[in-house]
Design an enzyme around this catalytic site. Sequence first.
Site, short mmCIF file in Angstrom:
data_model
loop_
_atom_site.label_atom_id
_atom_site.label_comp_id
_atom_site.label_asym_id
_atom_site.label_seq_id
_atom_site.Cartn_x
_atom_site.Cartn_y
_atom_site.Cartn_z
CD GLU A 99 -40.59 -72.22 17.38
OE1 GLU A 99 -39.58 -72.18 18.09
OE2 GLU A 99 -41.63 -71.57 17.63
CG ASP B 62 -42.71 -64.73 9.94
OD1 ASP B 62 -42.35 -63.72 9.35
OD2 ASP B 62 -43.90 -65.15 9.90
CG HIS C 55 -45.40 -62.79 14.12
ND1 HIS C 55 -44.47 -62.07 14.80
CD2 HIS C 55 -45.70 -63.85 14.91
CE1 HIS C 55 -44.22 -62.65 15.97
NE2 HIS C 55 -44.94 -63.74 16.06
#
Lengths: 326, 327
Positions: free
Chosen positions: B60, B85, B129
């Site tokens: 990410e 998240d 999540h």
Amino acid sequence: MSNHALPAFITDEKLVELYKQMWLIRYFDEKVDQFFAKGMIHGTTHLCVGQEATAAGSIAVLQEKDKITSTHRGHGHCIAKGASVDKMMAELFGKVTGYCKGKGGSMHIADVEKGNLGANGIVGGGIPLAVGAALTSRMKNEGYVVLCFFGDGAANEGSFHESLNLASIWDLPVVFICENNQYGMSGSVKDMFNIEHIADRAQAYGIPGKVIDGNDMLEVMNAVYEAVEYARSGKGPVLIEAKTYRWKGHSKSDAKKYRTREEEQEWRKKDPIKRFKEYLMEKGVLTEEKAEQLREEAFREIEDAVAFAEKSPEPSLDTLLEDVYA
Amino acid sequence: MREITYLEAVREAMSQEMRKNQDVYLLGEDIGVYGGAFGVTRGMIEEFGPERVRNTPISEAAIAGAAVGSALTGMRPILELQFSDFITIAMDQLVNQAAKLRYMYGGKGKVPMVVRTPAGSGTGAAAQHSQSLEAWMAHIPGLKVVQPSTAYDAKGLLKAAIDDDNPVIFYEHKLLYKMKSHVPEEPYSIPLGKADMKREGKDVTIVATAMMVHKALEAAKELEKEGIDVEIVDPRTLVPLDEETIVESVKKTGRVVVVHEAVKRGGYGGEIASIIAESEAFDYLDAPIKRLGGLPVPIPYNPNLEKAAVPQVPDIIKAVKETVQFK
């Protein structure tokens, strides 16, 4: 000093120019150091005295269109990429004539138009940006390579790992150059790594890695040129580790308790400017008189930059909220 | 008019922009043949190819940073962050880089990128999540924050986000993906910073975001039976925020309930309530401003517990009644 084939655009004249550029980098940071000691500039700064060859040597072999991402210790990269020392010094003085209109300071000087995508205050923060810029080069077929500077400390950030892998799987035109100056703030590479060479990590990403003497201008130029052309040809990224040393502390408040004065003296003997001068004189393209003249010119240019910065106006308070959004 | 789902509206907005502008491309985890964790990009790699629908490793920080770097150099990336998240892992690149580069560089350079990311609870995905972290992003100068609640809004707001020259965080609520509404086939843009009146009423204003817009609409139907006429304002974008529409509505009704799914403590509802309190609407208030938000707890797995952690229709009904009955 190594002596391989350099690109044709590295003429004798260019080599002599680079000698002066190294002094320009050194004097810029020496001057900034003095101002901080006297409390004439506020904030903080990170100086690259002793590391001039990694900045000047690696950027010298780039083409005009190539881009760089820099670090918090980025004044040298900036000067080597063609920045005006006037505008740089003005930025450190927080003046409106500075590169960032006084809003960025030492850690955020950028010249996007000239391919300097900016210094970065976050260790390892610029590495993914370099990958993104290389992606643009690929997708728009622009043919430029991105030279991504970072330090030994950044090689222990997650962004380093993620970025090298990403650049590798996409074969992006980016050269990662780790300026290993032996310390991340106070953390010695001896304590923070269990490997001798950071470049060995290249193997983990399936890319070439190379360790070089970062205080040897010729070796820096040769290695970076080879890597840049490899990346430009579409073969993917390269990791270079340039071993060097910062003569000054981490930032302005550093008492350097984590290293010995003896160690500092040992590294001073490897002064990259002195070594490059000896090479140029041996090669017969530089005389003692000419060397002295260039050094003095560099010194004067920095004095002029200071004068420019001092007489420049402060930014108006009206500009405070400008440029948050495009 | 044709009805399509929120998910299809998001995909259509992206596809239409990608057909028109070669600089727009998509990157993210499992967005290729898999079609993304929620199927939003299904079929796109077949149309646009792997160069423009870039399937990435699970990295990410690097993919967010690659989006920023490519935006800074002339592309217009759309980053799909698989779950909102995961923004925690991309945080440096969004907060310290994307949001600040232009300002730090004295106005040179721009970062035209969109981070599309599914948010919210209700799917049983539990604590890591299911969060609604939009207030974090709204706090950062340099970012824009969008929260569409309908398919129509999703398509128009996404086009505006792609066209915008700034980093935009585009929250898609997971429970809305399957929800249908009338959506024009042709491209259209809904300006960022323009709230939408989802229901007109005279007795009380509910300012609701994302999934809560629909819960508020349900509550309003129930309340109507008891003679309470609810007005529902959906800000649609938190940054920039259409303060005027909110303030005007409160001036009209004199009573207001602010509701979002995110944890109430430090949630954006506090900002909205403060804006109302600081505005000329203050003098029109006949009851204290009421805020409803998630309880201060990680989202639990058990469905009953999960529901109890965030505002539900009966909570909204109760809050509205308390507000309306306040003397």
